[in-house]
Design an enzyme around this catalytic site. Structure first.
Site, PDB file in Angstrom:
ATOM      1  N   SER A  44       5.355  -6.285  -3.057  1.00 40.97           N
ATOM      2  CA  SER A  44       6.241  -5.691  -2.042  1.00 40.97           C
ATOM      3  C   SER A  44       6.401  -6.689  -0.904  1.00 40.97           C
ATOM      4  CB  SER A  44       5.591  -4.409  -1.522  1.00 40.97           C
ATOM      5  OG  SER A  44       6.125  -4.047  -0.275  1.00 40.97           O
ATOM      6  N   TYR A  66      -1.412   0.252   2.516  1.00 40.84           N
ATOM      7  CA  TYR A  66      -0.434  -0.197   1.506  1.00 40.84           C
ATOM      8  C   TYR A  66      -0.295  -1.725   1.582  1.00 40.84           C
ATOM      9  CZ  TYR A  66       3.951  -0.381  -1.180  1.00 40.84           C
ATOM     10  OH  TYR A  66       4.920  -0.668  -2.117  1.00 40.84           O
ATOM     11  N   LYS A  85      -1.054  -4.565  -1.376  1.00 46.71           N
ATOM     12  CA  LYS A  85      -0.023  -5.488  -1.869  1.00 46.71           C
ATOM     13  C   LYS A  85      -0.397  -6.946  -1.591  1.00 46.71           C
ATOM     14  CE  LYS A  85       2.656  -2.521  -3.847  1.00 46.71           C
ATOM     15  NZ  LYS A  85       2.845  -2.524  -5.313  1.00 46.71           N
TER      16      LYS A  85
END
Ligand SMILES: NC(=O)c1ccc[n+]([C@@H]2O[C@H](COP(=O)([O-])OP(=O)(O)OC[C@H]3O[C@@H](n4cnc5c(N)ncnc54)[C@H](O)[C@@H]3O)[C@@H](O)[C@H]2O)c1
Length: 323
Positions: A196, A209, A213
């Protein structure tokens, strides 16, 4: 144990100017060598941007996509099927996985759905044995299954953090570890990870998150170099993908109400990613060059980067951050 201690003076001899100068010239010569060898590589890279490389032929090959029942995974499966690639969808959502397989078969490729939680090493091991026996070896492995978790650190529960690491990081490691051995034996394969923009640009409202990633980017970078070191560099390809936000899920669009830059469509994102995979690109950004801008910004002092965040990215204006 005392014998294991390293003397503080170990390494380069201190206060001796001769060896230091020799070391400096040796490193300088190595750097000149890199510049001379790197010139033609840079030229070819620019040429590839102006006149992209041909797509490789994947007709008849087998691609396994984790989380391929919905969203980006489903769209990549449909595009790969347009190139004649047979597909295995592995997802916890069996109903949608079967629906995706029905749509894939209309494109005259074979498609199989498996209901597996890819964060379980044992379940993935059992799955690999089943696929090898029933269908055959996997040529393209796409680690895509992921949980999106946009919130401040204090709002993430212990269970949520554990689950996020299990699905977004451990599943990529387990699935790759299990299918890589077969690829090494066959001296052929392609491993893809969907990371991402959060994997290259830390997001203050998505701390956990972002963490997962970044781990994916580190894993893929190290794996690529491991394969090169072991002599598999040209036989087993890797592609690490960093997309900006995509309008796949309602929680993403709800959170990012009125984002500074418009969300990408799933179709566009999947097309850029599949083209990158079929061109054997080691990294793919969606949109292209997004990563270049971010990496350039990272050479500036943190205060300048924060000015860019405040004035250009406008993170504080996000609806959900203000709420
Ligand atoms: N949507 C975005 O804005 C965006 C942006 C950049 C990167 N990504 C990444 O792209 C990937 C796909 O995201 P998406 O937006 O298509 O999400 P999505 O929720 O639409 O699809 C994810 C799929 O993974 C499956 N899944 C979840 N946990 C699983 C598990 N333990 N085992 C097997 N399958 C599981 C889900 O059932 C679902 O089908 C993710 O890795 C995500 O982090 C998404």
């Amino acid at each position: 144990m005392a014998d294991d201690k390293v003397e503080p003076s170990a390494g380069l001899p201190r206060n001796k100017i001769g060896p230091k100068i020799a070391e400096f010239f040796l490193v300088l010569m190595d750097i000149i060598k890199v510049v001379l060898l790197g010139g033609p590589v840079m030229f070819r890279t620019v040429l590839n941007i102006l006149r992209p490389r041909k797509l490789k032929n994947v007709s008849g090959q087998l691609a396994l996509i984790t989380g391929g029942a919905n969203g980006l995974g489903r769209e990549m499966a449909l595009l790969l099927a347009d190139h004649g690639c047979n597909i295995v969808i592995v997802d916890i959502d069996l109903k949608s996985a079967e629906k995706t397989c029905d749509d894939l078969r209309k494109k005259r490729v074979s498609a199989h759905a498996y209901q597996v939680d890819v964060s379980s090493f044992k379940d993935v091991e059992t799955l690999a044995a089943k696929i090898n026996g029933d269908i055959g070896p996997v040529d393209i492995l796409i680690n895509n299954a992921g949980l999106i978790h946009f919130t401040f650190l204090q709002n993430s529960s212990v269970d949520e953090v554990n689950k996020l690491i299990d699905v977004n990081v451990k599943s990529y490691i387990w699935v790759t570890k299990i299918f890589l051995s077969e690829m090494m034996e066959r001296k052929q394969g392609h491993i893809v990870a969907i990371s991402s923009i959060c994997g290259i640009y830390p997001h203050p409202w998505a701390v956990m998150y972002t963490t997962t990633k970044h781990a994916v980017n580190g894993f893929m970078g190290a794996l690529r170099e491991q394969l090169r070191l072991q002599g598999y560099g040209r036989q087993i390809r890797t592609t690490c993908v960093s997309p900006y936000y995509i309008s796949t899920r309602k929680d993403v669009t709800d959170f990012l109400q009125e984002p500074r830059f418009e969300l990408l469509t799933t179709e566009y994102s999947a097309r850029v990613i599949v083209d990158g995979i079929l061109r054997n690109e080691p990294t793919v950004a969606v949109p292209p060059f997004l990563d270049l801008g971010i990496r350039l910004m990272q050479i500036f002092p943190v205060k300048i980067q924060q000015l860019v965040r405040d004035i250009v990215v406008k993170e504080h204006d996000l609806h959900s951050v203000k709420a």
